[in-house]
Design a protein around this motif. Structure first.
Motif: not given
Length: 618
Positions: A413-420, A575-593
């Motif tokens: 999940h992505l959370v934008t800088q304005d909370g979406v 707030d529920l999403i932010r209870q998850g584990r935060r990832l670095s941008r490098l951990a986000i991949f469009g397709n499985r590596p």
């Protein structure tokens, strides 16, 4: 002179004096020719109809032919002292045929030449040249019709033409009182031979003209009918003048990226009744490559509001079908083609080159105020604020909901800088991030990974939220996920996730009035699985038939009793999403590596030099 046919013969127009009979009726006795009457009857047995154009008084002609028992074998007879060219034109127009498929027989050279001049493509012949060989011609072979179905269909059309001519109604007004009904039969294999005949023989309203005249073409056609993204139906029509039988066929390819007609063909028996336009618009006005010539464009009327759909023995008048709302993964695109025409779809599809996904907790549970004021969301290649607003509005008015939400358990999940909140599916937004992880629309964004337990909790919240707002819904169907192997064995992790989703969905439905879990494992036979997520066309038809049967069984049911919970107890989605584990941008991949080099490639894309180079090349 030898007669050489130039096309398939569908209609024979007879002169009478010294052609159909011996002698001239207005001058004295005539003698009927038995062989000619036998030809008319034999042609009828082959589905080829006959008409009359004769310069005579109509009543004596009718009396002679009625006494001979053959008057009713002719359609649209024209008996008057008018020029034959104009009378032939009337017959061709009223019968909705092309001149190419008409044979005119007359003993008079002036009439022959007039017809040849008026209709260069029409076949014309003197009786002595054509009658001895007519029944032996391949072009007059026709198709066996011992019940004279084709004649009866033309007689119905004849009654309609006469009634319309005698009325003061406009064409649209006449159609509105004609009680036009359509029935869609999606089990097209039952009508395979008739459909192939319609495709191969129809010209005037065959908009695609993809003929099936070879074994290879037929094999391709059969293969297309099994594809998961191809939808087809045989269309039957009737009106107050009678049943017209199978009158149309369409084959539509509909995916997240495309909506296109592969076959679109109609019989001319109900030409100018708006059927082609009604079905075309019902299918979402697909892309179609029209192959000329055709007699009419597809869209002719401002709107078509005189057609009633018939489901079995029931009729569904325009505007009376239940309002259907579809939400979720792309399998609903397939199912929707066989359900109510009055529907609104929030179904995964491609926008701006990226798969837009609506099976997203952010789309269902998002904060309306945050979404409305967000500057980041409109820049994302994802669902848009107007989609969200439309969903909120449509949900309250829908009578039937069909939800496919198994994919909500996948991805980050992505959370934008304005909370979406927006879900990152590997084949959607994730692919766009993978392509350009330094994109400006990711500025200030944060990424989160949730446990399965956290996602199942969000699924519970989403179902509860929908349940409380779908105040007019009589039925809510929550589709399950397939857990069986197709030709290729299913990944065990995917199977486990599907099983966990099914159990959760079954439990969520069990406690809510009007909700029903639809087990794909039970509804779709295993031999209709193309892979673990896609089914054959008939597999999707199985799902639609199940839904339609359940809707019919519950027709007239009262609106569900909705339990409204206290909004103060709801934790905001972000707030529920932010209870998850935060990832670095490098951990986000469009397709499985595909290899261990994938993170390195991503890191390179984030370097200033790489960003400058890609910007210069854009």
């Amino acid at each position: 002179m030898t007669f050489t046919p130039t096309a398939t013969i569908k209609l024979v127009i007879w002169d009478l004096d010294d052609t159909f009979w011996h002698g001239t009726l207005s001058e004295g006795p005539i003698a009927l020719i038995d062989d000619n009457m036998a030809i008319v009857r034999t042609l009828l047995d082959r589905g080829i109809v006959s008409s009359i154009v004769s310069k005579n008084d109509p009543e004596p002609v009718r009396r002679v032919l009625e006494e001979a028992g053959i008057w009713d074998c002719f359609i649209f007879p024209k008996v008057s002292w008018n020029a034959k060219g104009s009378q032939i034109a009337q017959i061709i127009e009223q019968a909705n045929l092309r001149a190419d498929n008409v044979l005119f027989i007359d003993d008079n050279a002036i009439n022959i030449e007039e017809a040849r001049y008026r209709f260069p493509a029409m076949m014309v012949a003197y009786p002595q040249d054509v009658l001895p060989v007519l029944l032996t011609l391949p072009e007059a072979r026709g198709k066996s019709d011992p019940e004279h179905t084709r004649l009866q269909q033309y007689k119905q059309l004849e009654r309609k033409v006469v009634e319309q001519a005698e009325s003061d109604l406009s064409n649209v007004e006449f159609l509105r009182q004609s009680q036009v009904r359509l029935r869609f039969d999606f089990d097209v294999e039952r009508h395979f031979d008739r459909i192939v005949e319609l495709i191969n023989r129809s010209n005037q309203l065959n908009y695609t003209k993809v003929r099936l005249e070879s074994d290879a073409a037929l094999a391709t056609f059969r293969e297309q009918l099994q594809r998961h993204d191809v939808f087809a139906a045989a269309v039957f029509a009737s009106d107050k003048y009678g049943a017209h039988g199978l009158i149309g066929f369409y084959m539509q390819r509909r995916t997240e990226r495309e909506n296109r007609l592969l076959h679109y063909v109609w019989s001319c028996r109900m030409m100018n009744a708006g059927l082609e336009q009604y079905v075309f618009e019902r299918l979402g006005s697909p892309v179609i490559d029209v192959v000329q010539p055709v007699s009419n464009p597809i869209v002719v009327f401002d709107r078509v509001d005189w057609i009633t759909e018939q489901v079995g023995e029931e009729e569904v008048a325009p505007g009376s079908a239940p309002r259907l709302l579809l939400l979720g993964s792309c399998d609903l695109t397939a199912v929707a083609s066989y359900c109510s025409a009055d529907r609104v779809e929030f179904v995964n599809g491609v926008k701006h080159g990226v798969m837009t996904r609506y099976d997203d907790f952010g789309f269902i549970l998002g904060d309306p105020a945050a979404i409305a004021r967000s500057r980041a969301l409109p820049a994302l290649p994802a669902w848009e604020p107007r989609d969200f607003a439309a969903f909120q509005q449509e949900l309250g008015g829908a009578e039937i909901l069909v939800l496919s939400l198994s994919a909500t358990l996948k991805g980050h999940h992505l959370v934008t800088q304005d909370g979406v909140v927006v879900r990152i599916h590997p084949e959607g937004l994730g692919h766009a991030i993978d392509h350009d992880p330094a994109s400006s629309w990711l500025t200030g964004a944060a990424f989160y990974d949730l446990t399965l337990a956290q996602k199942l909790t969000l699924l519970d919240h989403a179902v509860e939220w929908i349940d409380q707002r779908a105040v007019n819904a009589r039925h809510v169907f929550l589709l399950g996920a397939n857990t069986r192997d197709a030709a290729t064995p299913m990944n065990e992790a995917d199977r486990d996730l599907a099983q966990r989703y099914n159990q959760a969905a079954l439990t969520l439905c069990a406690g809510r009035p009007g909700w029903e879990f639809v087990s794909i494992d039970e509804v779709v036979p295993a031999n209709r699985l193309l892979d673990d997520r896609h089914y054959t066309r008939t597999g999707y038809l199985d799902i639609a038939n199940h839904l339609n049967a359940r809707m019919k069984a519950g027709k007239g049911a009262q609106t569900r009793t909705v339990r409204v919970s206290d909004p103060a107890t709801h934790v905001p989605l972000v707030d529920l999403i932010r209870q998850g584990r935060r990832l670095s941008r490098l951990a986000i991949f469009g397709n499985r590596p595909k290899s261990q080099l994938a993170p390195i490639k991503q890191a390179v894309k984030l370097t200033p030099l790489s960003r400058m180079l890609r910007k210069a090349l854009a």
